[in-house]
Design an enzyme around this catalytic site. Structure first.
Site, PDB file in Angstrom:
ATOM      1  N   ASP A 210       1.157  -1.164   0.000  1.00 26.05           N
ATOM      2  CA  ASP A 210       0.348  -0.154   0.451  1.00 26.05           C
ATOM      3  C   ASP A 210       1.014   1.254   0.202  1.00 26.05           C
ATOM      4  O   ASP A 210       2.326   0.887   0.002  1.00 26.05           O
ATOM      5  CB  ASP A 210      -0.909   0.130   1.652  1.00 26.05           C
ATOM      6  CG  ASP A 210      -0.396   0.303   2.932  1.00 26.05           C
ATOM      7  OD1 ASP A 210       0.598   1.125   3.219  1.00 26.05           O
ATOM      8  OD2 ASP A 210       0.187  -1.085   2.857  1.00 26.05           O
ATOM      9  N   ASP A 212       0.494   3.682   2.674  1.00 19.46           N
ATOM     10  CA  ASP A 212       0.474   4.025   3.933  1.00 19.46           C
ATOM     11  C   ASP A 212      -0.481   5.159   3.678  1.00 19.46           C
ATOM     12  O   ASP A 212      -1.653   5.064   2.889  1.00 19.46           O
ATOM     13  CB  ASP A 212       2.139   3.860   4.431  1.00 19.46           C
ATOM     14  CG  ASP A 212       1.717   4.954   5.488  1.00 19.46           C
ATOM     15  OD1 ASP A 212       1.920   4.027   6.536  1.00 19.46           O
ATOM     16  OD2 ASP A 212       2.278   5.896   6.352  1.00 19.46           O
TER      17      ASP A 212
END
Length: 295
Positions: A210, A212
């Site tokens: 991802d 973040d």
């Protein structure tokens, strides 16, 4: 020459090694307590291998409660020479997209609730972690990932946070913009420091799941999405691991970067002041330099 034995410490989603010959789950006892789980041992391409699920099968340990000292000690006792950490991470760089791998070479340690050393009162030691990963081992991981068709980036700074919560937007922006970090995770510290104390070569492969929370177009970190990416990353990681024995070989020369001699000048406590009880616990980790002194 010594015999190569590669250990893979698998993070979230990585619970096995494909194609392992004579695969056996082994219980290893250590003076630092029980490791995260049994350790799967065997051979791959004529090279000895070990696999340790960092969080335990079924993901029972949080990043804080992983028994890092027991894990590294157990691998050392088994004869491991090279440790490859495979772990999930968030990305601070647009170009490090979910599904990409990053061969990390630097860390900023923001963990605070973990035992970070095998040494202490009765036997003080200071090892250098200026370069906390092994360039030789990192290069092999990069090559294996590239050969496996994975989008892989060489070099990067990993921010190790305590967790288990993910970052706030303010923290994420600080780590990215102020500190220049590339990825963020919760498990590579103190693991890398302990591997250095145990004179084991260590490389870290961070698998991006991802962006973040800093990225304005991707919202907050979503565990459901992370698990979806993790599943794909796990397949890629196993493909990478299958190529490592061929790149590293069964015969191992001394590490050209000195990882396997990290304790040569590290121990500060005078021999007559060393605690026999602590020396006994250090038998696997530091036996090469301590010998029987103090026993």
């Amino acid at each position: 020459m010594t015999e190569t034995m590669i250990a893979v410490i698998g993070g979230s989603g990585i619970y096995e090694i494909d194609g392992l010959e004579d695969a056996t789950w082994r219980t290893v006892e250590t003076p630092w307590g029980a490791p995260s789980d049994q350790i799967l041992t065997g051979a791959l391409g004529g090279v000895k291998m070990a696999f340790l699920p960092r969080h335990g099968r079924g993901h029972v340990h949080s990043p804080t409660t992983v028994p890092y000292r027991a894990n590294i000690d157990a691998l050392k006792r088994l004869g491991v020479t090279d440790v490859i950490s495979v772990s999930a991470c968030g990305s601070f760089r647009e170009e490090y997209a979910p599904g990409d791998f990053v061969v990390v070479d630097q860390f900023i340690d923001r963990t605070f609730a973990r035992e970070k050393s095998f040494f202490g009162t009765g036997c003080v030691a200071h090892v250098s972690v200026a370069h906390p990963t092994c360039p030789r081992l990192g290069a092999a991981c990069f090559e294996a990932a590239r050969e496996a068709g994975i989008t892989v980036h060489r070099g990067g700074t990993y921010l190790a946070m305590e967790g288990p919560q993910f970052s706030s937007v303010a923290e994420s922006k600080m780590y990215r913009e102020g500190w220049g970090c590339d990825v963020i995770g919760m498990t590579n510290m103190p693991e890398a420091k302990l591997a250095r104390e145990a004179e084991l070569c260590y490389a870290s492969v961070a698998m991006v799941t991802d962006y973040d929370s800093w990225h304005p177009d991707h919202g907050t970190v979503d565990v459901t999405e992370i698990i979806r990416v993790l599943t794909g990353n796990a397949d890629k990681a196993r493909a990478m691991v299958r190529l490592l024995p061929g790149l590293l070989g069964a015969d191992r020369a001394p590490c050209p970067h000195g990882c396997d001699r990290a304790l040569d000048f590290a121990i500060m406590t005078a021999p007559d002041k060393r605690d026999p009880a602590l020396l006994a616990k250090l038998d696997a980790v530091a036996g090469r330099v301590l010998g029987n002194a103090g026993h």
